[in-house]
Design an enzyme around this catalytic site. Structure first.
Site, PDB file in Angstrom:
ATOM      1  N   ASP A  57      -4.859  -7.256   5.855  1.00  0.00           N
ATOM      2  CA  ASP A  57      -6.104  -6.551   5.567  1.00  0.00           C
ATOM      3  C   ASP A  57      -7.212  -7.568   5.275  1.00  0.00           C
ATOM      4  OD1 ASP A  57      -7.913  -4.615   4.923  1.00  0.00           O
ATOM      5  OD2 ASP A  57      -6.854  -3.846   3.172  1.00  0.00           O
ATOM      6  N   LYS A 103       3.876 -15.287   1.459  1.00  0.00           N
ATOM      7  CA  LYS A 103       3.912 -16.201   0.312  1.00  0.00           C
ATOM      8  C   LYS A 103       5.359 -16.330  -0.150  1.00  0.00           C
ATOM      9  CE  LYS A 103       0.775 -16.803  -2.715  1.00  0.00           C
ATOM     10  NZ  LYS A 103       0.210 -18.173  -2.685  1.00  0.00           N
ATOM     11  N   ASP A 140      -2.275 -18.068   1.514  1.00  0.00           N
ATOM     12  CA  ASP A 140      -3.479 -18.640   0.887  1.00  0.00           C
ATOM     13  C   ASP A 140      -3.940 -19.862   1.658  1.00  0.00           C
ATOM     14  OD1 ASP A 140      -1.102 -19.803   0.026  1.00  0.00           O
ATOM     15  OD2 ASP A 140      -1.821 -20.249  -1.985  1.00  0.00           O
ATOM     16  N   TYR A 162       0.819  -1.221   0.000  1.00  0.00           N
ATOM     17  CA  TYR A 162       0.000   0.000   0.000  1.00  0.00           C
ATOM     18  C   TYR A 162       0.853   1.271   0.000  1.00  0.00           C
ATOM     19  CZ  TYR A 162      -3.968  -3.033   1.159  1.00  0.00           C
ATOM     20  OH  TYR A 162      -4.925  -4.007   1.139  1.00  0.00           O
ATOM     21  N   ASP A 209     -10.157  -9.119   8.198  1.00  0.00           N
ATOM     22  CA  ASP A 209     -11.583  -8.900   7.963  1.00  0.00           C
ATOM     23  C   ASP A 209     -12.318 -10.239   7.917  1.00  0.00           C
ATOM     24  OD1 ASP A 209     -11.397  -6.179   7.842  1.00  0.00           O
ATOM     25  OD2 ASP A 209     -12.448  -5.994   5.926  1.00  0.00           O
TER      26      ASP A 209
END
Ligand code: NAD
Length: 368
Positions: free
Chosen positions: A249, A192, A225, A142, A253
Protein backbone atom coordinates in the site's frame (compact mmCIF):
# COMPACT_ATOMS: atom_id res chain seq x y z
CA UNK A 1 -12.73 -19.35 -31.78
CA UNK A 2 -14.86 -16.85 -29.86
CA UNK A 3 -13.49 -13.36 -29.38
CA UNK A 4 -12.15 -12.57 -25.90
CA UNK A 5 -14.73 -10.74 -23.80
CA UNK A 6 -14.47 -7.39 -22.07
CA UNK A 7 -16.95 -6.01 -19.56
CA UNK A 8 -16.81 -2.22 -19.37
CA UNK A 9 -18.04 -0.62 -16.15
CA UNK A 10 -17.48 3.10 -16.71
CA UNK A 11 -19.02 4.14 -13.38
CA UNK A 12 -19.43 7.72 -12.17
CA UNK A 13 -18.01 11.20 -12.64
CA UNK A 14 -15.22 11.29 -15.24
CA UNK A 15 -15.40 7.46 -15.55
CA UNK A 16 -17.60 7.53 -18.69
CA UNK A 17 -15.53 10.38 -20.20
CA UNK A 18 -12.19 8.57 -19.93
CA UNK A 19 -13.75 5.23 -20.88
CA UNK A 20 -15.05 6.76 -24.13
CA UNK A 21 -11.42 7.18 -25.18
CA UNK A 22 -10.61 3.57 -24.30
CA UNK A 23 -13.55 2.47 -26.46
CA UNK A 24 -12.04 4.36 -29.41
CA UNK A 25 -8.89 2.34 -28.95
CA UNK A 26 -10.83 -0.93 -28.77
CA UNK A 27 -12.57 -0.02 -32.04
CA UNK A 28 -9.21 0.88 -33.59
CA UNK A 29 -7.80 -2.58 -32.79
CA UNK A 30 -10.93 -4.15 -34.24
CA UNK A 31 -10.85 -2.05 -37.43
CA UNK A 32 -7.18 -2.90 -38.00
CA UNK A 33 -7.92 -6.62 -37.62
CA UNK A 34 -5.38 -6.88 -34.77
CA UNK A 35 -7.75 -8.06 -32.06
CA UNK A 36 -11.54 -7.96 -31.69
CA UNK A 37 -13.24 -8.09 -28.33
CA UNK A 38 -16.83 -8.96 -27.45
CA UNK A 39 -17.58 -5.84 -25.49
CA UNK A 40 -20.50 -5.48 -23.10
CA UNK A 41 -21.25 -2.75 -20.61
CA UNK A 42 -22.76 -2.50 -17.16
CA UNK A 43 -23.30 -0.20 -14.22
CA UNK A 44 -21.22 0.09 -11.05
CA UNK A 45 -21.17 2.61 -8.23
CA UNK A 46 -23.51 5.57 -7.94
CA UNK A 47 -25.05 5.10 -11.38
CA UNK A 48 -26.00 1.52 -10.45
CA UNK A 49 -27.47 2.77 -7.16
CA UNK A 50 -29.54 5.32 -9.09
CA UNK A 51 -30.86 2.65 -11.46
CA UNK A 52 -31.18 -0.36 -9.15
CA UNK A 53 -30.76 0.79 -5.54
CA UNK A 54 -27.48 -1.11 -5.20
CA UNK A 55 -23.90 -0.21 -6.28
CA UNK A 56 -23.56 -3.59 -8.04
CA UNK A 57 -26.35 -5.95 -9.04
CA UNK A 58 -25.96 -9.73 -8.82
CA UNK A 59 -26.42 -9.85 -12.56
CA UNK A 60 -23.48 -7.48 -13.21
CA UNK A 61 -21.39 -9.40 -10.64
CA UNK A 62 -22.08 -12.63 -12.53
CA UNK A 63 -21.12 -11.02 -15.84
CA UNK A 64 -17.85 -9.78 -14.28
CA UNK A 65 -17.06 -13.34 -13.16
CA UNK A 66 -17.56 -14.60 -16.69
CA UNK A 67 -15.73 -11.84 -18.59
CA UNK A 68 -12.13 -12.40 -19.68
CA UNK A 69 -11.35 -8.95 -18.25
CA UNK A 70 -13.23 -6.10 -16.60
CA UNK A 71 -12.37 -2.47 -17.39
CA UNK A 72 -13.54 -0.04 -14.73
CA UNK A 73 -13.65 3.78 -14.86
CA UNK A 74 -14.27 5.28 -11.43
CA UNK A 75 -16.96 5.29 -8.77
CA UNK A 76 -18.29 7.79 -6.26
CA UNK A 77 -19.13 11.45 -5.97
CA UNK A 78 -20.60 14.00 -3.56
CA UNK A 79 -24.17 13.04 -4.52
CA UNK A 80 -23.64 9.67 -2.80
CA UNK A 81 -21.69 10.81 0.25
CA UNK A 82 -24.67 10.59 2.61
CA UNK A 83 -25.80 7.10 1.54
CA UNK A 84 -25.72 4.27 4.04
CA UNK A 85 -22.30 2.56 4.12
CA UNK A 86 -23.75 -0.67 2.72
CA UNK A 87 -24.85 0.95 -0.56
CA UNK A 88 -22.07 3.47 -1.07
CA UNK A 89 -20.58 3.42 -4.61
CA UNK A 90 -17.22 2.09 -3.33
CA UNK A 91 -18.99 -1.04 -2.02
CA UNK A 92 -19.60 -2.05 -5.64
CA UNK A 93 -15.90 -1.96 -6.38
CA UNK A 94 -15.01 -3.78 -3.16
CA UNK A 95 -17.54 -6.51 -3.97
CA UNK A 96 -15.98 -7.00 -7.40
CA UNK A 97 -12.48 -7.31 -5.91
CA UNK A 98 -13.63 -9.66 -3.15
CA UNK A 99 -15.87 -12.01 -5.11
CA UNK A 100 -13.42 -12.24 -8.00
CA UNK A 101 -10.73 -12.95 -5.36
CA UNK A 102 -8.32 -10.43 -6.88
CA UNK A 103 -5.35 -11.00 -4.59
CA UNK A 104 -2.60 -9.59 -6.80
CA UNK A 105 -2.62 -5.83 -7.26
CA UNK A 106 -0.34 -4.46 -9.96
CA UNK A 107 0.77 -0.85 -9.73
CA UNK A 108 3.26 0.23 -12.38
CA UNK A 109 5.41 3.32 -11.95
CA UNK A 110 6.38 4.43 -15.39
CA UNK A 111 7.91 7.82 -16.07
CA UNK A 112 7.57 9.15 -19.59
CA UNK A 113 10.56 11.25 -20.56
CA UNK A 114 8.41 14.25 -21.44
CA UNK A 115 6.99 14.34 -17.90
CA UNK A 116 10.21 13.73 -15.95
CA UNK A 117 10.20 17.32 -14.71
CA UNK A 118 6.84 16.73 -12.98
CA UNK A 119 8.51 14.40 -10.48
CA UNK A 120 9.74 15.65 -7.15
CA UNK A 121 12.96 13.71 -7.81
CA UNK A 122 15.77 14.69 -10.17
CA UNK A 123 15.17 14.07 -13.87
CA UNK A 124 18.02 11.55 -14.20
CA UNK A 125 16.63 9.49 -11.31
CA UNK A 126 13.15 9.06 -12.85
CA UNK A 127 13.41 9.61 -16.63
CA UNK A 128 12.66 6.30 -18.37
CA UNK A 129 11.64 4.60 -15.12
CA UNK A 130 9.44 1.54 -15.65
CA UNK A 131 8.85 -0.65 -12.60
CA UNK A 132 5.94 -2.75 -11.38
CA UNK A 133 4.90 -3.24 -7.77
CA UNK A 134 2.81 -6.34 -7.03
CA UNK A 135 0.90 -5.92 -3.78
CA UNK A 136 -0.92 -8.76 -2.01
CA UNK A 137 -4.46 -7.40 -1.76
CA UNK A 138 -6.75 -9.73 0.15
CA UNK A 139 -4.90 -10.75 3.32
CA UNK A 140 -2.31 -9.51 5.83
CA UNK A 141 -2.75 -6.92 8.53
CA UNK A 142 -5.85 -5.30 6.99
CA UNK A 143 -7.79 -8.54 7.40
CA UNK A 144 -6.11 -10.58 10.20
CA UNK A 145 -7.93 -11.44 13.43
CA UNK A 146 -8.01 -10.44 16.24
CA UNK A 147 -8.57 -6.81 15.43
CA UNK A 148 -10.25 -3.99 17.27
CA UNK A 149 -9.91 -1.55 20.13
CA UNK A 150 -10.13 -3.29 23.51
CA UNK A 151 -9.83 -2.34 27.17
CA UNK A 152 -6.70 -3.63 28.90
CA UNK A 153 -6.69 -2.67 32.56
CA UNK A 154 -7.81 0.93 32.52
CA UNK A 155 -6.60 1.90 29.08
CA UNK A 156 -7.57 1.14 25.48
CA UNK A 157 -5.42 -0.97 23.21
CA UNK A 158 -5.68 -1.03 19.39
CA UNK A 159 -4.95 -4.39 17.78
CA UNK A 160 -4.41 -5.54 14.21
CA UNK A 161 -2.91 -8.85 13.27
CA UNK A 162 -0.48 -9.55 10.47
CA UNK A 163 -1.35 -13.05 9.31
CA UNK A 164 -0.30 -14.85 6.13
CA UNK A 165 -0.78 -18.48 5.21
CA UNK A 166 1.75 -20.26 3.04
CA UNK A 167 -0.77 -20.58 0.22
CA UNK A 168 -1.60 -16.86 0.29
CA UNK A 169 2.09 -16.00 -0.06
CA UNK A 170 2.63 -18.67 -2.70
CA UNK A 171 -0.16 -17.50 -4.99
CA UNK A 172 0.92 -13.84 -5.05
CA UNK A 173 4.54 -14.93 -5.47
CA UNK A 174 3.56 -17.05 -8.50
CA UNK A 175 1.66 -14.10 -9.94
CA UNK A 176 4.76 -11.89 -9.52
CA UNK A 177 7.11 -14.50 -11.02
CA UNK A 178 4.80 -14.85 -14.04
CA UNK A 179 4.80 -11.06 -14.48
CA UNK A 180 8.58 -10.94 -14.13
CA UNK A 181 8.84 -13.47 -16.94
CA UNK A 182 6.75 -11.17 -19.15
CA UNK A 183 9.16 -8.29 -18.39
CA UNK A 184 12.89 -8.47 -17.50
CA UNK A 185 12.93 -11.75 -15.54
CA UNK A 186 13.91 -9.92 -12.36
CA UNK A 187 11.97 -9.94 -9.07
CA UNK A 188 12.67 -8.30 -5.72
CA UNK A 189 10.62 -9.50 -2.73
CA UNK A 190 10.21 -7.09 0.19
CA UNK A 191 9.24 -7.86 3.81
CA UNK A 192 10.69 -7.35 7.26
CA UNK A 193 12.05 -10.81 8.02
CA UNK A 194 14.44 -9.18 10.49
CA UNK A 195 11.62 -8.34 12.93
CA UNK A 196 8.44 -10.19 11.82
CA UNK A 197 7.74 -13.94 11.75
CA UNK A 198 5.27 -13.39 8.93
CA UNK A 199 8.21 -11.80 7.09
CA UNK A 200 10.38 -14.86 7.72
CA UNK A 201 7.66 -17.11 6.30
CA UNK A 202 7.15 -14.72 3.37
CA UNK A 203 10.86 -14.88 2.48
CA UNK A 204 11.02 -18.68 2.83
CA UNK A 205 7.92 -19.33 0.69
CA UNK A 206 8.96 -16.89 -2.07
CA UNK A 207 12.40 -18.55 -2.16
CA UNK A 208 10.87 -22.07 -2.30
CA UNK A 209 8.51 -21.14 -5.15
CA UNK A 210 11.47 -19.64 -6.97
CA UNK A 211 13.71 -22.69 -6.54
CA UNK A 212 11.00 -25.18 -7.52
CA UNK A 213 9.10 -23.35 -10.25
CA UNK A 214 10.90 -20.20 -11.43
CA UNK A 215 14.66 -20.81 -11.18
CA UNK A 216 15.14 -18.76 -14.39
CA UNK A 217 13.92 -15.54 -12.70
CA UNK A 218 16.62 -13.52 -10.87
CA UNK A 219 15.21 -13.22 -7.32
CA UNK A 220 16.46 -10.90 -4.59
CA UNK A 221 15.08 -10.13 -1.11
CA UNK A 222 15.11 -6.77 0.61
CA UNK A 223 13.78 -5.39 3.90
CA UNK A 224 10.85 -3.12 3.09
CA UNK A 225 12.28 -0.08 4.91
CA UNK A 226 15.46 -0.33 2.86
CA UNK A 227 13.19 -0.84 -0.17
CA UNK A 228 11.56 2.54 0.51
CA UNK A 229 14.98 4.20 0.66
CA UNK A 230 16.16 2.47 -2.50
CA UNK A 231 12.98 3.47 -4.38
CA UNK A 232 13.79 7.12 -3.67
CA UNK A 233 17.53 6.78 -4.20
CA UNK A 234 17.69 4.82 -7.47
CA UNK A 235 14.33 3.29 -8.48
CA UNK A 236 15.69 2.07 -11.81
CA UNK A 237 17.54 -0.75 -9.99
CA UNK A 238 14.15 -2.55 -9.75
CA UNK A 239 11.89 -4.19 -12.30
CA UNK A 240 9.14 -6.18 -10.51
CA UNK A 241 8.70 -5.90 -6.72
CA UNK A 242 6.41 -8.22 -4.74
CA UNK A 243 5.31 -7.36 -1.24
CA UNK A 244 2.50 -7.75 1.28
CA UNK A 245 -0.69 -5.73 1.64
CA UNK A 246 0.55 -3.08 4.09
CA UNK A 247 4.03 -2.50 2.68
CA UNK A 248 2.57 -2.65 -0.83
CA UNK A 249 0.00 0.00 0.00
CA UNK A 250 2.69 2.44 1.09
CA UNK A 251 5.42 1.53 -1.40
CA UNK A 252 3.14 1.53 -4.45
CA UNK A 253 1.73 4.98 -3.67
CA UNK A 254 5.21 6.30 -3.14
CA UNK A 255 6.61 4.74 -6.30
CA UNK A 256 3.67 5.86 -8.40
CA UNK A 257 4.06 9.43 -7.29
CA UNK A 258 7.69 9.41 -8.43
CA UNK A 259 6.23 9.76 -11.87
CA UNK A 260 3.88 12.76 -11.78
CA UNK A 261 0.12 13.17 -12.25
CA UNK A 262 -2.72 11.03 -10.89
CA UNK A 263 -4.24 11.19 -14.36
CA UNK A 264 -1.40 8.99 -15.64
CA UNK A 265 -1.53 6.04 -13.25
CA UNK A 266 -3.01 2.68 -14.32
CA UNK A 267 -3.56 -0.43 -12.20
CA UNK A 268 -4.64 -4.04 -12.48
CA UNK A 269 -5.95 -6.54 -9.96
CA UNK A 270 -5.54 -10.20 -10.84
CA UNK A 271 -6.91 -13.43 -9.41
CA UNK A 272 -6.24 -17.08 -10.10
CA UNK A 273 -5.78 -18.33 -13.65
CA UNK A 274 -9.00 -19.75 -15.16
CA UNK A 275 -9.29 -22.90 -17.26
CA UNK A 276 -8.39 -20.84 -20.35
CA UNK A 277 -5.15 -19.76 -18.63
CA UNK A 278 -6.25 -16.15 -18.20
CA UNK A 279 -6.38 -14.77 -14.68
CA UNK A 280 -9.55 -13.18 -13.32
CA UNK A 281 -8.78 -9.53 -13.91
CA UNK A 282 -9.97 -6.00 -13.30
CA UNK A 283 -8.18 -3.01 -14.80
CA UNK A 284 -8.76 0.54 -13.59
CA UNK A 285 -7.07 3.91 -13.27
CA UNK A 286 -5.76 4.76 -9.80
CA UNK A 287 -7.69 8.03 -9.74
CA UNK A 288 -11.29 8.52 -8.57
CA UNK A 289 -14.32 10.09 -10.20
CA UNK A 290 -12.92 13.67 -10.01
CA UNK A 291 -16.22 15.47 -9.40
CA UNK A 292 -14.44 18.84 -9.58
CA UNK A 293 -13.80 18.44 -13.33
CA UNK A 294 -16.65 16.10 -14.36
CA UNK A 295 -18.44 17.05 -17.59
CA UNK A 296 -15.89 19.70 -18.54
CA UNK A 297 -13.78 17.70 -20.99
CA UNK A 298 -10.75 18.22 -18.75
CA UNK A 299 -10.11 14.64 -17.60
CA UNK A 300 -6.88 13.00 -18.65
CA UNK A 301 -7.79 9.62 -20.24
CA UNK A 302 -4.20 8.29 -20.16
CA UNK A 303 -4.53 6.35 -16.86
CA UNK A 304 -7.49 4.43 -18.33
CA UNK A 305 -5.76 3.95 -21.68
CA UNK A 306 -2.66 2.58 -19.94
CA UNK A 307 -4.91 0.31 -17.84
CA UNK A 308 -6.28 -1.09 -21.11
CA UNK A 309 -2.67 -1.59 -22.28
CA UNK A 310 -2.11 -3.64 -19.12
CA UNK A 311 -5.14 -5.75 -20.05
CA UNK A 312 -3.63 -6.39 -23.48
CA UNK A 313 -0.37 -7.51 -21.87
CA UNK A 314 -1.54 -9.43 -18.81
CA UNK A 315 -4.92 -10.87 -19.84
CA UNK A 316 -4.49 -11.36 -23.56
CA UNK A 317 -0.72 -11.93 -23.99
CA UNK A 318 -0.58 -9.05 -26.48
CA UNK A 319 2.57 -7.50 -25.07
CA UNK A 320 3.64 -5.96 -28.39
CA UNK A 321 0.27 -4.25 -28.77
CA UNK A 322 0.45 -3.02 -25.17
CA UNK A 323 3.84 -1.53 -25.98
CA UNK A 324 2.34 0.07 -29.10
CA UNK A 325 -0.23 1.85 -26.91
CA UNK A 326 2.43 2.94 -24.41
CA UNK A 327 4.65 4.24 -27.22
CA UNK A 328 1.70 6.16 -28.68
CA UNK A 329 1.15 7.81 -25.28
CA UNK A 330 4.87 8.57 -25.06
CA UNK A 331 4.79 10.11 -28.55
CA UNK A 332 1.88 12.48 -27.89
CA UNK A 333 3.45 13.62 -24.63
CA UNK A 334 6.79 14.18 -26.37
CA UNK A 335 4.92 16.22 -29.00
CA UNK A 336 3.70 18.48 -26.19
CA UNK A 337 0.05 17.36 -26.22
CA UNK A 338 -1.17 17.91 -22.65
CA UNK A 339 -4.45 17.78 -20.74
CA UNK A 340 -4.87 20.45 -18.06
CA UNK A 341 -3.45 18.28 -15.25
CA UNK A 342 -0.16 18.00 -17.16
CA UNK A 343 0.37 21.71 -17.75
CA UNK A 344 3.43 23.15 -16.05
CA UNK A 345 3.42 26.42 -14.10
CA UNK A 346 4.13 28.32 -17.35
CA UNK A 347 0.64 27.50 -18.59
CA UNK A 348 -0.03 26.83 -22.28
CA UNK A 349 -3.18 25.57 -23.92
CA UNK A 350 -4.41 22.19 -22.75
CA UNK A 351 -6.26 19.74 -24.97
CA UNK A 352 -9.59 18.16 -24.01
CA UNK A 353 -10.19 14.54 -23.03
CA UNK A 354 -11.40 13.76 -26.56
CA UNK A 355 -8.50 15.55 -28.23
CA UNK A 356 -6.02 13.57 -26.12
CA UNK A 357 -7.77 10.32 -27.12
CA UNK A 358 -7.70 11.35 -30.79
CA UNK A 359 -4.01 12.26 -30.61
CA UNK A 360 -3.23 8.81 -29.18
CA UNK A 361 -5.23 7.13 -31.98
CA UNK A 362 -3.31 9.23 -34.54
CA UNK A 363 -0.04 8.06 -32.99
CA UNK A 364 -1.31 4.45 -33.16
CA UNK A 365 -2.01 4.94 -36.90
CA UNK A 366 1.47 6.33 -37.41
CA UNK A 367 2.95 3.27 -35.70
CA UNK A 368 1.66 0.85 -38.36
P1 NAD B 1 -9.93 11.86 -7.37
O1 NAD B 1 -8.88 10.93 -7.81
O2 NAD B 1 -11.27 11.70 -7.97
O3 NAD B 1 -9.45 13.38 -7.63
C1 NAD B 1 -8.32 13.96 -6.99
C2 NAD B 1 -7.82 15.15 -7.83
O4 NAD B 1 -7.17 14.67 -9.01
C3 NAD B 1 -8.96 16.05 -8.31
O5 NAD B 1 -8.52 17.39 -8.30
C4 NAD B 1 -9.21 15.60 -9.73
O6 NAD B 1 -9.72 16.59 -10.58
C5 NAD B 1 -7.82 15.14 -10.17
N1 NAD B 1 -7.91 14.04 -11.14
C6 NAD B 1 -8.25 12.76 -10.87
N2 NAD B 1 -8.26 12.05 -11.98
C7 NAD B 1 -7.93 12.88 -12.98
C8 NAD B 1 -7.81 12.73 -14.40
N3 NAD B 1 -8.00 11.55 -15.01
N4 NAD B 1 -7.48 13.81 -15.13
C9 NAD B 1 -7.26 15.00 -14.55
N5 NAD B 1 -7.37 15.21 -13.23
C10 NAD B 1 -7.71 14.17 -12.46
O7 NAD B 1 -10.01 11.73 -5.77
P2 NAD B 1 -11.03 12.42 -4.74
O8 NAD B 1 -11.34 13.81 -5.17
O9 NAD B 1 -10.42 12.18 -3.42
O10 NAD B 1 -12.35 11.53 -4.82
C11 NAD B 1 -13.50 11.85 -5.63
C12 NAD B 1 -14.46 10.69 -5.59
O11 NAD B 1 -13.85 9.54 -6.19
C13 NAD B 1 -14.85 10.26 -4.18
O12 NAD B 1 -16.22 9.92 -4.18
C14 NAD B 1 -13.99 9.05 -3.91
O13 NAD B 1 -14.58 8.17 -3.00
C15 NAD B 1 -13.93 8.43 -5.29
N6 NAD B 1 -12.74 7.58 -5.52
C16 NAD B 1 -12.95 6.49 -6.30
C17 NAD B 1 -11.89 5.69 -6.65
C18 NAD B 1 -12.13 4.53 -7.57
O14 NAD B 1 -13.14 4.49 -8.24
N7 NAD B 1 -11.25 3.56 -7.64
C19 NAD B 1 -10.58 5.97 -6.20
C20 NAD B 1 -10.41 7.13 -5.42
C21 NAD B 1 -11.50 7.93 -5.10
Amino acid sequence: MANPSLLILAGDGIGPEVMAEVKKLISWFDAKGIVSFDVSEGLVGGCSYDAHGTPLTDETMARAQEADAVLLGAVGGPKYDKLDFSVKPERGLLRLRKEMDLFSNLRPAQCFDALADFSSLKREVVAGLDILIVRELTSGVYFGEPRGIFMEGNERVGINTQRYTESEIARVARSAFELARKRSNKLCSMEKANVMESGILWREVVQEIHDKEYPDVALTHMYADNGAMQLCRWPKQFDVIVTDNLFGDVLSDMAAMLTGSLGMLPSASLGLPQTNGRPKALYEPVHGSAPDITGQGKANPIASILSFAMALRYSFSLGDEATRVEKAVEKVLADGVRTADLMGPDGGSPVSTTQMGDAIIAAMEASL
